[in-house]
Design an enzyme around this catalytic site. Structure first.
Site, PDB file in Angstrom:
ATOM      1  N   ILE A 186      -1.424  -1.952  -0.893  1.00  0.00           N
ATOM      2  CA  ILE A 186      -1.022  -1.337   0.372  1.00  0.00           C
ATOM      3  C   ILE A 186       0.414  -0.859   0.307  1.00  0.00           C
ATOM      4  O   ILE A 186       1.323  -1.612  -0.075  1.00  0.00           O
ATOM      5  CB  ILE A 186      -1.208  -2.327   1.532  1.00  0.00           C
ATOM      6  CG1 ILE A 186      -2.680  -2.736   1.646  1.00  0.00           C
ATOM      7  CG2 ILE A 186      -0.726  -1.727   2.842  1.00  0.00           C
ATOM      8  CD1 ILE A 186      -2.960  -3.803   2.689  1.00  0.00           C
ATOM      9  N   CYS A 187       0.631   0.404   0.684  1.00  0.00           N
ATOM     10  CA  CYS A 187       1.949   1.029   0.716  1.00  0.00           C
ATOM     11  C   CYS A 187       2.597   0.905  -0.668  1.00  0.00           C
ATOM     12  O   CYS A 187       1.993   1.296  -1.663  1.00  0.00           O
ATOM     13  CB  CYS A 187       2.789   0.400   1.828  1.00  0.00           C
ATOM     14  SG  CYS A 187       4.314   1.329   2.200  1.00  0.00           S
ATOM     15  N   GLN A 188       3.814   0.369  -0.761  1.00  0.00           N
ATOM     16  CA  GLN A 188       4.450   0.196  -2.065  1.00  0.00           C
ATOM     17  C   GLN A 188       3.594  -0.688  -2.968  1.00  0.00           C
ATOM     18  O   GLN A 188       3.555  -0.505  -4.192  1.00  0.00           O
ATOM     19  CB  GLN A 188       5.829  -0.433  -1.891  1.00  0.00           C
ATOM     20  CG  GLN A 188       6.606  -0.617  -3.186  1.00  0.00           C
ATOM     21  CD  GLN A 188       7.817  -1.510  -3.014  1.00  0.00           C
ATOM     22  OE1 GLN A 188       7.778  -2.503  -2.269  1.00  0.00           O
ATOM     23  NE2 GLN A 188       8.913  -1.156  -3.656  1.00  0.00           N
TER      24      GLN A 188
ATOM     25  N   GLY B 224       0.492  -0.504  -3.139  1.00  0.00           N
ATOM     26  CA  GLY B 224      -0.479   0.408  -3.731  1.00  0.00           C
ATOM     27  C   GLY B 224       0.080   1.081  -4.966  1.00  0.00           C
ATOM     28  O   GLY B 224      -0.623   1.250  -5.973  1.00  0.00           O
TER      29      GLY B 224
ATOM     30  N   MET C 118      -4.115   1.949  -0.168  1.00  0.00           N
ATOM     31  CA  MET C 118      -4.050   2.291   1.249  1.00  0.00           C
ATOM     32  C   MET C 118      -2.625   2.715   1.603  1.00  0.00           C
ATOM     33  O   MET C 118      -1.668   1.992   1.302  1.00  0.00           O
ATOM     34  CB  MET C 118      -4.476   1.090   2.104  1.00  0.00           C
ATOM     35  CG  MET C 118      -4.679   1.426   3.559  1.00  0.00           C
ATOM     36  SD  MET C 118      -5.610   0.130   4.426  1.00  0.00           S
ATOM     37  CE  MET C 118      -4.321  -0.983   4.906  1.00  0.00           C
TER      38      MET C 118
END
Length: 367
Positions: free
Chosen positions: A151-153, A155, A175
């Protein structure tokens, strides 16, 4: 008589509005007076620690489905803020909703780096912590490969990990993950220096001077992307929800998460800003994590890319760029009509997103 009434109508409306606002404030004060810390607790889904090293903790969430499926999913969150945005509260929890679908969920909690951690690098985080957490789950389940949800960083970290250790990951889900760090009109990328490099932001000077990067600095950076909406408007709107205890508690939970910002290990921050933001090396195939090169073309396992259509932190174009560089033939992309935070807290998205993840994984695990 009518002109007199017409003249006093605005005053009457203003008085009524003021009275209504006062009632809401008084009700809000009453609600606040009996709230306890545990009333705004986040990350409350039952879990156990199965691995601990330095500041990081690997959690395993207690299954809740009557017939849980043997589909292990490791959630890798960003270093910024705490990972429990994915478990904000029982009715708005990605973790809880995945558990209801029968998935076996794990989560890395990065903890709070101290001055002793300023020398941690991306090598330590990816080849070290993530790799050992993956191995811990593999050994626990006697499995060759697991599923990653970055998720985010987190990811971006997961993409690097899958490019280096493709044999250890069966399926990859990313995501709201940044991939191309130089897309047009991305304010966060510009603040990171993706256009002017060190002329925009001298990372070396910052890290050499501060050691770790204060969490408060990063919070201010995010708030300044929408200074009016995030710094003023939401607190003005707060008055309108004070008479609702449920909405008041939801607001306080969000505030608690937003301002619970760990410091960033200086060396890891230096490399991430310089290589990813300023150099945009991920899509160029120039990133090295320790002594290991990262080539997105080595990602050949199935990939599910989830992004937010109104994301102002990770622009959709940044996430969508992934398709051009991965080597997999099984690539799926899904979008949701919300912003970055809405992916976690939108009640509508939480009805749709978990089944998308669950169905996608089940189809590939059972294939």
């Amino acid at each position: 008589m009518l002109p007199f009434l017409t003249m006093h109508l605005p005053f009457t409306r203003a008085t009524s509005a003021y009275t209504e606002m006062t009632k809401k404030v008084m009700q809000g004060i009453e609600h606040l007076s009996h709230l306890r810390e545990e009333d705004i607790a986040i990350g409350v889904t039952p879990k156990e620690t199965i691995y601990h090293e330095d500041k990081i903790t690997l959690y395993h969430f207690q299954p809740i489905a009557e017939q849980p499926l043997n589909i292990p999913v490791l959630i890798v969150y960003a270093l910024v803020n705490r990972p429990f945005m994915v478990d904000l509260q029982p009715d708005r929890s990605l973790v809880a909703n995945l558990l209801k679908l029968g998935l076996d969920v794990y989560l890395i909690d990065w903890g709070y780096p101290t001055r002793a951690d300023r020398w941690l690098t991306l090598d330590d985080y990816i080849n070290g912590y993530i790799n050992r957490c993956v191995d811990c789950i593999r050994q626990r389940l006697n499995s060759d490969a697991i599923n990653l949800l970055g998720i985010c960083q987190g990811g971006t970290f997961s993409l690097c990990y899958c490019a280096i250790y493709p044999q250890k990951v069966k399926n990859l889900i990313v995501m709201v993950a940044p991939v191309d760090f130089q897309v047009p009109n991305a304010l966060l990328n510009m603040q990171g220096g993706c256009t002017l490099g060190a002329e925009a932001l001298d990372i070396d000077l910052m890290v050499d001077a501060l050691g770790n990067i204060p969490g408060d600095f990063l919070n201010l950076e995010f708030l300044m992307l929408k200074p009016w909406q995030l710094g003023v408007q939401k607190y003005l709107d707060f008055i309108d929800i004070m008479d609702s205890e449920e909405k008041l508690i939801n607001f306080l939970r969000m505030e608690k998460w937003i301002f619970d910002s760990p410091d960033q290990a200086g060396e890891a921050y230096r490399q991430f800003l310089k290589d990813f933001y300023q150099g945009n090396k991920l899509i160029k195939g120039e990133v090295r994590i320790g002594d290991k090169p990262v080539h997105l073309s080595h990602i050949r396992m199935p990939v599910l890319n989830l992004y937010a259509e109104k994301d102002h932190l990770v622009m959709p174009a940044s996430s969508l760029a992934l398709e051009q560089y991965v080597g997999t033939a099984d690539y799926t992309v899904r979008s949701f009509p919300v912003g970055h935070i809405g992916m976690y807290v939108s009640s509508r998205v939480q009805q749709i997103l978990p089944p998308v993840i669950g169905d996608w994984l089940k189809a590939r695990v059972e294939a």
